[in-house]
Design a protein around this motif. Structure first.
Motif, mmCIF file in Angstrom:
data_model
loop_
_atom_site.group_PDB
_atom_site.id
_atom_site.type_symbol
_atom_site.label_atom_id
_atom_site.label_comp_id
_atom_site.label_asym_id
_atom_site.label_seq_id
_atom_site.Cartn_x
_atom_site.Cartn_y
_atom_site.Cartn_z
ATOM 1 N N ALA A 248 -35.467 35.694 27.946
ATOM 2 C CA ALA A 248 -34.549 34.300 27.951
ATOM 3 C C ALA A 248 -33.226 34.462 27.660
ATOM 4 O O ALA A 248 -32.570 35.484 27.354
ATOM 5 C CB ALA A 248 -35.246 33.660 26.796
ATOM 6 N N PHE A 249 -32.342 33.248 28.150
ATOM 7 C CA PHE A 249 -30.933 33.339 28.006
ATOM 8 C C PHE A 249 -30.562 32.214 27.676
ATOM 9 O O PHE A 249 -31.253 30.953 28.053
ATOM 10 C CB PHE A 249 -30.076 33.937 29.218
ATOM 11 N N LEU A 250 -29.101 31.989 27.295
ATOM 12 C CA LEU A 250 -28.517 30.538 27.053
ATOM 13 C C LEU A 250 -27.176 30.885 27.485
ATOM 14 O O LEU A 250 -26.489 31.939 27.582
ATOM 15 C CB LEU A 250 -28.514 30.218 25.455
ATOM 16 N N MET A 251 -26.420 29.499 27.882
ATOM 17 C CA MET A 251 -25.278 29.420 28.293
ATOM 18 C C MET A 251 -24.376 28.767 27.233
ATOM 19 O O MET A 251 -24.884 27.703 26.574
ATOM 20 C CB MET A 251 -25.098 28.541 29.661
ATOM 21 N N THR A 252 -23.223 29.450 27.144
ATOM 22 C CA THR A 252 -22.179 28.741 25.925
ATOM 23 C C THR A 252 -20.977 28.699 26.891
ATOM 24 O O THR A 252 -20.726 29.254 27.830
ATOM 25 C CB THR A 252 -22.127 29.526 24.809
ATOM 26 N N LYS A 253 -19.884 27.946 26.081
ATOM 27 C CA LYS A 253 -18.444 27.775 26.614
ATOM 28 C C LYS A 253 -17.473 28.338 25.641
ATOM 29 O O LYS A 253 -17.563 27.666 24.456
ATOM 30 C CB LYS A 253 -18.218 26.709 27.476
ATOM 31 N N ARG A 254 -16.584 29.093 25.843
ATOM 32 C CA ARG A 254 -15.575 29.599 24.955
ATOM 33 C C ARG A 254 -14.179 29.835 25.617
ATOM 34 O O ARG A 254 -14.331 30.669 26.772
ATOM 35 C CB ARG A 254 -15.910 30.758 23.971
ATOM 36 N N GLY A 255 -13.329 29.381 25.127
ATOM 37 C CA GLY A 255 -11.927 29.556 25.869
ATOM 38 C C GLY A 255 -11.798 29.223 27.304
ATOM 39 O O GLY A 255 -11.052 29.575 28.149
ATOM 40 N N GLY A 256 -12.676 27.995 27.845
ATOM 41 C CA GLY A 256 -12.648 27.659 28.993
ATOM 42 C C GLY A 256 -13.734 28.599 30.072
ATOM 43 O O GLY A 256 -13.581 28.335 31.176
ATOM 44 N N ASP A 257 -13.929 29.524 29.398
ATOM 45 C CA ASP A 257 -14.911 30.407 30.147
ATOM 46 C C ASP A 257 -16.419 30.176 29.715
ATOM 47 O O ASP A 257 -16.821 29.986 28.626
ATOM 48 C CB ASP A 257 -14.675 32.309 29.828
ATOM 49 N N TYR A 258 -17.387 30.379 30.714
ATOM 50 C CA TYR A 258 -18.824 30.426 30.509
ATOM 51 C C TYR A 258 -19.384 31.589 30.385
ATOM 52 O O TYR A 258 -19.060 32.553 30.746
ATOM 53 C CB TYR A 258 -19.465 29.553 31.763
ATOM 54 N N TYR A 259 -20.410 31.677 29.358
ATOM 55 C CA TYR A 259 -21.153 33.000 28.841
ATOM 56 C C TYR A 259 -22.535 32.839 29.001
ATOM 57 O O TYR A 259 -22.952 31.864 28.705
ATOM 58 C CB TYR A 259 -20.396 33.254 27.400
ATOM 59 N N LEU A 260 -23.037 33.809 29.421
ATOM 60 C CA LEU A 260 -24.515 33.866 29.694
ATOM 61 C C LEU A 260 -24.888 35.084 28.808
ATOM 62 O O LEU A 260 -24.505 36.352 28.853
ATOM 63 C CB LEU A 260 -24.981 34.142 30.954
ATOM 64 N N ARG A 261 -25.844 34.727 27.850
ATOM 65 C CA ARG A 261 -26.186 35.660 26.821
ATOM 66 C C ARG A 261 -27.693 35.818 26.722
ATOM 67 O O ARG A 261 -28.542 34.837 26.621
ATOM 68 C CB ARG A 261 -25.789 35.594 25.491
ATOM 69 N N PHE A 262 -28.412 37.022 26.943
ATOM 70 C CA PHE A 262 -29.757 37.035 26.812
ATOM 71 C C PHE A 262 -30.241 37.243 25.612
ATOM 72 O O PHE A 262 -29.479 37.794 24.798
ATOM 73 C CB PHE A 262 -30.246 38.342 27.663
ATOM 74 N N ARG A 263 -31.475 36.747 25.114
ATOM 75 C CA ARG A 263 -32.001 36.894 23.868
ATOM 76 C C ARG A 263 -32.189 38.219 23.618
ATOM 77 O O ARG A 263 -31.741 38.776 22.292
ATOM 78 C CB ARG A 263 -33.329 36.371 23.808
ATOM 79 N N ASP A 264 -32.517 39.218 24.301
ATOM 80 C CA ASP A 264 -32.626 40.655 24.172
ATOM 81 C C ASP A 264 -31.853 41.735 25.014
ATOM 82 O O ASP A 264 -31.532 41.118 26.216
ATOM 83 C CB ASP A 264 -34.133 40.845 24.521
#
Length: 459
Positions: A248-264
């Protein structure tokens, strides 16, 4: 001599006892209750250190099935009156924006624990021991009665740097790791969630049967099913079922950039893992924040375009077609051809208007459907062999369907375009990104300035 040794032993013992006593005084100069209160105050201050709160990447469980294994983005602002504002926009809120305010505190239970200690409609939706209305079957509509999503409402604070750059929480019951990252000041929660949700839906569309690629040095992986938030990641030359590995993964946004981070974390080798990727708009890839040489790339537009037109290889894609309408975004050079054809239509005894050309599968053949209109819409079909070479596509004209020749004889400009001009080598690119191939930019290889955005549809 014996007396001297005895006196020496007594002196050493006395000094040792005095030293230990002083150390104990330093360690235990505060009561246990005082030390616990200080720890609670310290971690409470860390939670409040981000003025506009945190984006919490919540994973109810470590399962790999919807909705228990999915990640959910919650925005949390911890206030000094120990109230907390929580917002979300996901299936647990009927895919609408929801917010609620409740209470929180840091308790000590073999370490600092964040407790959402009064009911919050957002946070506690994942720990309610009741049926989830959006799951179940006709035979069993209450398949989670007594368990719900199985999530936590108390979290062990694993890591909380003083600079408030992030926090890591661990579900007290389920043991899932949940990362918190700060939200920039001035950002409205509703806008943040809508922005991230729209970006994720665009990059991982449920409407396009494409796949993505992950390149980790010498390892190459194929990613399928990313649209549901729990993609299958398996070796490129492997089997989607035999070698399946869901993450699984989630998207977030920081400093105008989008980040994709996997659970594992995903293993690169015995000593290296990757977990988080930042979207690089210039490269149109997600780059690993640990090593930019590792990245996630979208599908190959040429491969996908050809596959949707090849009924022998992928019969399930026969219904997909690519429309090049007069109103589609196009270059001046392409528009000049369309305008000339349209002018020819309008010059007929019964004036007509060119509406679109659609590349599609017709009767098991690659065809261009030319649609025009006077009082009602009419179409003709011309047939082609599709050849894919050197990153390009060539449509080789082979004939027409039905009485299309009568229309082509009346309209020499249209005939020239369909039997000669369009038969030059074409190059396919993503319309705006390779991750979203609802649109493909088709250009002439020998004249890149002649292009049009073809939009995909399905009958």
């Amino acid at each position: 001599m014996k007396k001297i040794l005895t006196l020496t032993f007594i002196l050493i013992s006395t000094l040792t006892y005095t030293s230990c006593t002083n150390e104990e005084d330093l360690i235990f100069d505060k009561s246990a209750a005082e030390r616990l209160n200080e720890a609670s105050d310290l971690y409470s201050s860390r939670l409040m250190a981000s003025p506009n709160g945190w984006a919490m990447q919540l994973y109810p469980t470590n399962d790999n099935e919807y909705p228990y294994g999915n990640g959910y983005l919650l925005l949390c602002r911890f206030n000094d009156d120990h109230s907390v504002n929580v917002s979300m926009d996901n299936v647990f809120s009927d895919n609408k924006y929801m917010e609620d305010t409740s209470l929180w505190e840091v308790i000590t239970d073999n370490g600092p624990v964040l407790s959402f200690n009064s009911y919050n409609n957002c946070l506690h939706a994942f720990s309610n021991p009741e049926d989830l209305s959006f799951t179940g079957t006709d035979e069993d509509s209450n398949d989670e009665t007594g368990t719900g999503a199985g999530g936590d409402y108390e979290f062990i604070i694993v890591d909380a740097p003083e600079d408030a750059s992030y926090m890591m929480l661990k579900g007290k019951k389920r043991g899932t790791y949940n990362l918190l990252t700060p939200i920039e000041q001035g950002v409205e929660y509703r806008d943040y969630l809508a922005d991230v949700k729209a970006f994720q839906n665009k990059m991982f569309s449920a409407n396009v049967p494409t796949f993505d690629m992950m390149y980790l040095g010498e390892k190459t992986f194929k990613i399928t099913g990313a649209n549901d938030g729990i993609p299958n990641i398996f070796p490129y030359d492997g089997d989607e079922i035999i070698d399946e590995s869901f993450n699984a993964f989630l998207m977030t946004k920081r400093g105008g950039d989008y980040y994709l981070r996997f659970r594992d974390g995903i293993s690169v080798n015995d000593d290296e893992k990757v977990q988080e990727f930042r979207y690089n708009a210039e490269r149109d890839v997600f780059e690993s924040v640990e090593n930019s040489e590792y990245y996630i790339d979208g599908d190959d537009p040429t491969r996908f375009f050809c596959e949707t037109l090849d009924s022998i290889k992928v019969s399930s894609l026969n219904d997909y077609r690519w429309q090049m309408a007069m109103s589609n975004e196009q270059s001046a050079a392409w528009k000049a051809d369309f305008d000339a054809i349209n002018a020819e239509f309008q010059s007929q005894k019964t004036p007509m208007t060119l509406q679109s050309m659609t590349i599609m599968n017709h009767n098991g053949k690659v065809a261009i459907k030319t649609t025009y209109k006077s009082k009602s819409s009419s179409s003709i079909y011309t047939y082609y062999d599709l050849v894919s070479t050197d990153g390009g596509i060539t449509l080789q004209y082979t004939g027409y369907y039905g009485s299309a020749n009568k229309v082509l004889e009346l309209l020499p400009t249209l005939n020239e375009f369909l039997t000669n001009t369009i038969c030059h080598k074409l190059v396919a690119r993503g319309g705006t990104t390779k991750f979203d191939l609802n649109e493909i930019r088709i250009a002439f290889a020998d004249n890149p300035d002649k292009w049009i955005i073809a939009t995909m549809s399905k009958d």
